[in-house]
Design a protein around this motif. Sequence first.
Motif, PDB file in Angstrom:
ATOM      1  N   HIS A  30       0.801  -1.223   0.000  1.00 39.85           N
ATOM      2  CA  HIS A  30       0.000   0.000   0.000  1.00 39.85           C
ATOM      3  C   HIS A  30       0.834   1.274   0.000  1.00 39.85           C
ATOM      4  O   HIS A  30       0.284   2.362  -0.170  1.00 39.85           O
ATOM      5  N   TYR A  31       2.157   1.186   0.197  1.00 35.28           N
ATOM      6  CA  TYR A  31       2.967   2.398   0.204  1.00 35.28           C
ATOM      7  C   TYR A  31       4.226   2.300  -0.662  1.00 35.28           C
ATOM      8  O   TYR A  31       4.981   3.272  -0.773  1.00 35.28           O
ATOM      9  N   SER A  32       4.473   1.161  -1.311  1.00 35.07           N
ATOM     10  CA  SER A  32       5.686   1.048  -2.120  1.00 35.07           C
ATOM     11  C   SER A  32       5.475   0.119  -3.314  1.00 35.07           C
ATOM     12  O   SER A  32       4.581  -0.736  -3.309  1.00 35.07           O
ATOM     13  N   GLU A  69       9.274   4.143  -2.452  1.00 32.88           N
ATOM     14  CA  GLU A  69       8.494   4.145  -1.217  1.00 32.88           C
ATOM     15  C   GLU A  69       7.734   5.458  -1.037  1.00 32.88           C
ATOM     16  O   GLU A  69       7.846   6.372  -1.847  1.00 32.88           O
ATOM     17  N   ASN A  70       6.981   5.515   0.039  1.00 34.04           N
ATOM     18  CA  ASN A  70       6.177   6.701   0.401  1.00 34.04           C
ATOM     19  C   ASN A  70       5.146   7.061  -0.670  1.00 34.04           C
ATOM     20  O   ASN A  70       4.872   8.235  -0.927  1.00 34.04           O
ATOM     21  N   THR A 129      -0.425   0.682  -6.279  1.00 38.96           N
ATOM     22  CA  THR A 129      -0.255   0.275  -4.885  1.00 38.96           C
ATOM     23  C   THR A 129      -1.551  -0.386  -4.404  1.00 38.96           C
ATOM     24  O   THR A 129      -2.631  -0.122  -4.932  1.00 38.96           O
ATOM     25  N   LYS A 164       1.175   6.737  -2.352  1.00 39.78           N
ATOM     26  CA  LYS A 164      -0.192   6.752  -1.828  1.00 39.78           C
ATOM     27  C   LYS A 164      -0.811   5.362  -1.961  1.00 39.78           C
ATOM     28  O   LYS A 164      -0.577   4.667  -2.954  1.00 39.78           O
ATOM     29  N   PRO A 165      -1.616   4.958  -1.001  1.00 38.72           N
ATOM     30  CA  PRO A 165      -2.277   3.656  -1.128  1.00 38.72           C
ATOM     31  C   PRO A 165      -3.344   3.668  -2.217  1.00 38.72           C
ATOM     32  O   PRO A 165      -3.936   4.703  -2.518  1.00 38.72           O
ATOM     33  N   GLU A 215      -4.855   0.338   1.519  1.00 38.82           N
ATOM     34  CA  GLU A 215      -4.266   0.329   2.851  1.00 38.82           C
ATOM     35  C   GLU A 215      -4.925  -0.762   3.687  1.00 38.82           C
ATOM     36  O   GLU A 215      -6.144  -0.923   3.660  1.00 38.82           O
TER      37      GLU A 215
END
Length: 366
Positions: free
Chosen positions: A20-22, A83-84, A116, A86-87, A119
């Motif tokens: 969900h973030y990478s 990384e970082n 991604t 958005k989901p 979340e």
Amino acid sequence: MDLATRLERPSAPNVINSNHYSIELEWEHVRIQDQARARNRRLFDETGAAYSGSLIYLHQREKKVGSIWENIYTGSALRCKIENLKPHTQYEFRIQCKSGLNGERSEWSPSLLAETTPEPMNGETIFKAIAAPGKEQLEKLINFLGEEHSLLEHPDKDGNLPLMHACAKLDISKVELLIKAGANINNYISSGKTALMVAASTGFSKACALLIENGANIYSVDQNGITILHHAIDSKNFDTVAVIIKQLNREQDEKIKDIEINRPVGTNKWTPLYRAVIHDCNKEMIELLLRNGANPECQDKSTFSTALQMAVIRGNLFTTQLLVTYGANPRSMSKVSGKTLQELASSTNKTDLINYVNSLPGAPRM
């Protein structure tokens, strides 16, 4: 540079893994493609090490109108973890190669579309959606969860429920979404607090009306015995108090209504009217309470100070006038100081108030 002297266009990168973030990408095909080139055009030597100056550029952009490419990696590695992100969001990626031996570059590869994952659902998910601007994120989450999902009743670390958060955010659209999704309107936490108490204490009159319309209990009290009406008084918001009193007026049993309008709470046993006087609420709210049955002779049970005496002590002329109009006794003396109403008024140094108190029929003189 002439296209004839460009390096061959590489294929799009491949996805190795994502969450969900990478997103992790690889482009191993670049090394395989490089082995077919003449030695003076290569990026890598026989050992697989990159020649000095050989570079691979990785660009990224979010898949939406108006987004632009940004460079997120430059080097000779054949994989990269971004990384970082958005989901639950789509991104596009492309690569370009440059030979360190002669400076040739390739065209940009075709774009890779990668996404991604959503979340993971946990206790914080719904609170993040409530805190997010607009209602879209919460609406999307509720549609995903379905009605009456357990997360709608999942407390945060302080024990507060999602519906309470929406009321505290003063966001009527989110309150409505949660109610329609099946949030328990009368659910309460260890302190006895309900969503209606939160809406009342924050002066969120629209949420109060909506909660009551959908069955919120206006007779509930918290662990300190504080009623919905007392919480509304604390907001000092006329519309909020009016919503609560309007509902109390629908009570068929006049005794129950009278109890609620004049319920004493706390160690000092303040009624809603006394609480309003202490909070210096405006004259419209004071009159609303008096007009609907609030006892003008209410008092603090620890000091025996009446609402009228307290209004004078606080120098509030309009409240003083209203209390007298509705029957408060101007002749009573303070049981704490033994002072008359006139003496209490004199200590405020407010001429209008002093003149009014002195003009009252039968008021004791110094």
